[in-house]
Write a protein that holds these residues in place. Structure first.
Motif, PDB file in Angstrom:
ATOM      1  N   PHE A   1       0.861  -1.183   0.000  1.00  0.00           N
ATOM      2  CA  PHE A   1       0.000   0.000   0.000  1.00  0.00           C
ATOM      3  C   PHE A   1       0.897   1.232   0.000  1.00  0.00           C
ATOM      4  O   PHE A   1       1.287   1.737   1.055  1.00  0.00           O
ATOM      5  N   ASN A   2       1.233   1.703  -1.203  1.00  0.00           N
ATOM      6  CA  ASN A   2       2.203   2.791  -1.330  1.00  0.00           C
ATOM      7  C   ASN A   2       1.686   4.120  -0.784  1.00  0.00           C
ATOM      8  O   ASN A   2       2.475   5.033  -0.540  1.00  0.00           O
ATOM      9  N   HIS A   3       0.378   4.231  -0.590  1.00  0.00           N
ATOM     10  CA  HIS A   3      -0.177   5.477  -0.053  1.00  0.00           C
ATOM     11  C   HIS A   3      -0.153   5.510   1.479  1.00  0.00           C
ATOM     12  O   HIS A   3      -0.546   6.509   2.067  1.00  0.00           O
ATOM     13  N   ILE A   4       0.315   4.414   2.100  1.00  0.00           N
ATOM     14  CA  ILE A   4       0.380   4.353   3.565  1.00  0.00           C
ATOM     15  C   ILE A   4       1.833   4.471   3.993  1.00  0.00           C
ATOM     16  O   ILE A   4       2.651   3.595   3.704  1.00  0.00           O
ATOM     17  N   PRO A   5       2.192   5.523   4.696  1.00  0.00           N
ATOM     18  CA  PRO A   5       3.567   5.635   5.187  1.00  0.00           C
ATOM     19  C   PRO A   5       3.773   4.700   6.381  1.00  0.00           C
ATOM     20  O   PRO A   5       2.824   4.305   7.054  1.00  0.00           O
ATOM     21  N   GLY A   6       5.021   4.341   6.605  1.00  0.00           N
ATOM     22  CA  GLY A   6       5.310   3.532   7.781  1.00  0.00           C
ATOM     23  C   GLY A   6       6.076   2.266   7.451  1.00  0.00           C
ATOM     24  O   GLY A   6       6.410   2.011   6.285  1.00  0.00           O
ATOM     25  N   PRO A   7       6.345   1.438   8.447  1.00  0.00           N
ATOM     26  CA  PRO A   7       7.119   0.197   8.257  1.00  0.00           C
ATOM     27  C   PRO A   7       6.297  -0.860   7.521  1.00  0.00           C
ATOM     28  O   PRO A   7       5.096  -0.710   7.290  1.00  0.00           O
ATOM     29  N   GLU A   8       6.973  -1.967   7.160  1.00  0.00           N
ATOM     30  CA  GLU A   8       6.336  -3.017   6.359  1.00  0.00           C
ATOM     31  C   GLU A   8       5.142  -3.658   7.054  1.00  0.00           C
ATOM     32  O   GLU A   8       4.201  -4.094   6.397  1.00  0.00           O
ATOM     33  N   ASN A   9       5.161  -3.741   8.367  1.00  0.00           N
ATOM     34  CA  ASN A   9       4.023  -4.368   9.051  1.00  0.00           C
ATOM     35  C   ASN A   9       2.762  -3.515   8.968  1.00  0.00           C
ATOM     36  O   ASN A   9       1.664  -3.979   9.275  1.00  0.00           O
ATOM     37  N   ILE A  10       2.913  -2.275   8.517  1.00  0.00           N
ATOM     38  CA  ILE A  10       1.770  -1.388   8.338  1.00  0.00           C
ATOM     39  C   ILE A  10       1.331  -1.334   6.872  1.00  0.00           C
ATOM     40  O   ILE A  10       0.144  -1.430   6.563  1.00  0.00           O
ATOM     41  N   ASN A  11       2.283  -1.205   5.945  1.00  0.00           N
ATOM     42  CA  ASN A  11       1.917  -0.976   4.544  1.00  0.00           C
ATOM     43  C   ASN A  11       2.116  -2.181   3.628  1.00  0.00           C
ATOM     44  O   ASN A  11       2.011  -2.069   2.404  1.00  0.00           O
ATOM     45  N   THR A  12       2.393  -3.351   4.190  1.00  0.00           N
ATOM     46  CA  THR A  12       2.580  -4.556   3.375  1.00  0.00           C
ATOM     47  C   THR A  12       1.750  -5.704   3.949  1.00  0.00           C
ATOM     48  O   THR A  12       1.714  -5.900   5.164  1.00  0.00           O
ATOM     49  N   ARG A  13       1.082  -6.436   3.060  1.00  0.00           N
ATOM     50  CA  ARG A  13       0.312  -7.609   3.458  1.00  0.00           C
ATOM     51  C   ARG A  13       0.633  -8.769   2.519  1.00  0.00           C
ATOM     52  O   ARG A  13       0.673  -8.600   1.307  1.00  0.00           O
ATOM     53  N   GLU A  14       0.862  -9.932   3.089  1.00  0.00           N
ATOM     54  CA  GLU A  14       1.057 -11.144   2.295  1.00  0.00           C
ATOM     55  C   GLU A  14      -0.259 -11.909   2.266  1.00  0.00           C
ATOM     56  O   GLU A  14      -0.835 -12.218   3.298  1.00  0.00           O
ATOM     57  N   VAL A  15      -0.733 -12.198   1.059  1.00  0.00           N
ATOM     58  CA  VAL A  15      -2.043 -12.832   0.897  1.00  0.00           C
ATOM     59  C   VAL A  15      -1.852 -14.199   0.242  1.00  0.00           C
ATOM     60  O   VAL A  15      -1.503 -14.295  -0.940  1.00  0.00           O
ATOM     61  N   GLY A  16      -2.075 -15.247   1.011  1.00  0.00           N
ATOM     62  CA  GLY A  16      -2.009 -16.595   0.471  1.00  0.00           C
ATOM     63  C   GLY A  16      -3.369 -17.020  -0.051  1.00  0.00           C
ATOM     64  O   GLY A  16      -4.407 -16.619   0.477  1.00  0.00           O
ATOM     65  N   ALA A  17      -3.380 -17.805  -1.112  1.00  0.00           N
ATOM     66  CA  ALA A  17      -4.642 -18.286  -1.678  1.00  0.00           C
ATOM     67  C   ALA A  17      -4.475 -19.729  -2.117  1.00  0.00           C
ATOM     68  O   ALA A  17      -3.599 -20.044  -2.925  1.00  0.00           O
ATOM     69  N   THR A  18      -5.298 -20.605  -1.564  1.00  0.00           N
ATOM     70  CA  THR A  18      -5.370 -21.995  -2.004  1.00  0.00           C
ATOM     71  C   THR A  18      -6.814 -22.275  -2.380  1.00  0.00           C
ATOM     72  O   THR A  18      -7.694 -22.311  -1.518  1.00  0.00           O
ATOM     73  N   TYR A  19      -7.063 -22.420  -3.671  1.00  0.00           N
ATOM     74  CA  TYR A  19      -8.416 -22.592  -4.179  1.00  0.00           C
ATOM     75  C   TYR A  19      -8.708 -24.064  -4.475  1.00  0.00           C
ATOM     76  O   TYR A  19      -7.863 -24.772  -5.030  1.00  0.00           O
ATOM     77  N   LEU A  20      -9.920 -24.493  -4.119  1.00  0.00           N
ATOM     78  CA  LEU A  20     -10.494 -25.686  -4.726  1.00  0.00           C
ATOM     79  C   LEU A  20     -11.117 -25.199  -6.030  1.00  0.00           C
ATOM     80  O   LEU A  20     -12.109 -24.468  -6.019  1.00  0.00           O
TER      81      LEU A  20
END
Length: 231
Positions: A101-120
């Motif tokens: 989220f480049n519009h959110i200033p701050g460290p990675e725990n604030i502006n970065t999210r890892e999204v895992g997806a396992t689909y059936l």
């Protein structure tokens, strides 16, 4: 001269024999049965398409970094016509994406999210093939699927304020692709390249207005995958 003619004759005979061998049809009766099974393996590179809406966040910018994932599943094929098959290809499709989220200033725990997806992944597809050309047969394929995301966290009460980016569990997609059937001595090998596209919005909005999900109008899977079928 006689030696040259003899060598040329041997060479021509070998080429002719090779050509004759190439015309021998492998698995000549493979496409006659009404129904057959198989399985597939593959790799995908899935990302997200993101659309924005007016919100309190000015100039929102979300960057998506995708990684290589895998596909694996089964094939059930019903012959409807000499050139048309109906296929059901249930399987698993998995990968991980990183949202920045480049519009959110701050460290990675604030502006970065890892999204895992396992689909059936449960696609119902129509396959349109050309007539067989010796031991190969090009085709196009397309259809729709229902996808159940085991990694969605949709029912998790924790949202981005607790570091969790949530997505929807039940999703619908369509896919299209092109490929070639190769008839080998003991089985048919069918590589194809396909694109997959989400129909519904996959974002689960935060419990209250937030800088992570408020600007998002639409978030949907977009990707390509290599599909290797063995039938």
């Amino acid at each position: 001269m006689l030696k040259r003619l003899l060598l040329f004759g041997i060479f021509a005979a070998s080429i002719s024999a090779q050509a004759q061998r190439e015309k021998i049809l492998k698995l000549p009766s493979f496409d006659k049965p009404l129904f057959h099974y198989g399985f597939y393996l593959g790799a995908n590179n899935n990302s997200y398409k993101i659309g924005y809406k007016p919100s309190s966040i000015s100039d929102p910018e979300i960057e998506v970094e995708s990684s290589i994932g895998f596909n694996v599943g089964l094939i059930a094929d019903l012959r409807l016509h000499n050139n048309i098959n109906l296929r059901f290809e249930p399987g698993l499709m998995s990968n991980t994406k990183t949202l920045r989220f480049n519009h959110i200033p701050g460290p990675e725990n604030i502006n970065t999210r890892e999204v895992g997806a396992t689909y059936l992944h449960l696609p119902l597809l129509l396959k349109f093939s050309t007539n067989r050309l010796n031991n190969m047969r090009p085709y196009v394929i397309g259809g729709v699927s229902y996808d159940h995301n085991f990694s969605s966290n949709e029912r998790n009460n924790d949202d981005n304020y607790a570091g969790e980016f949530r997505t929807t569990t039940n999703n619908f997609m369509y896919e299209v692709g092109i490929g070639v059937d190769f008839y080998l001595s003991y089985f048919k090998f069918s590589p194809s390249i396909r694109g997959v596209f989400a129909i519904n919005n996959e974002v689960k909005y935060d419990n209250k207005a937030s800088q992570w999900t408020d600007p998002i109008n639409y978030l949907g899977t977009r990707g390509v995958f290599l599909h290797l079928a063995f039938e």
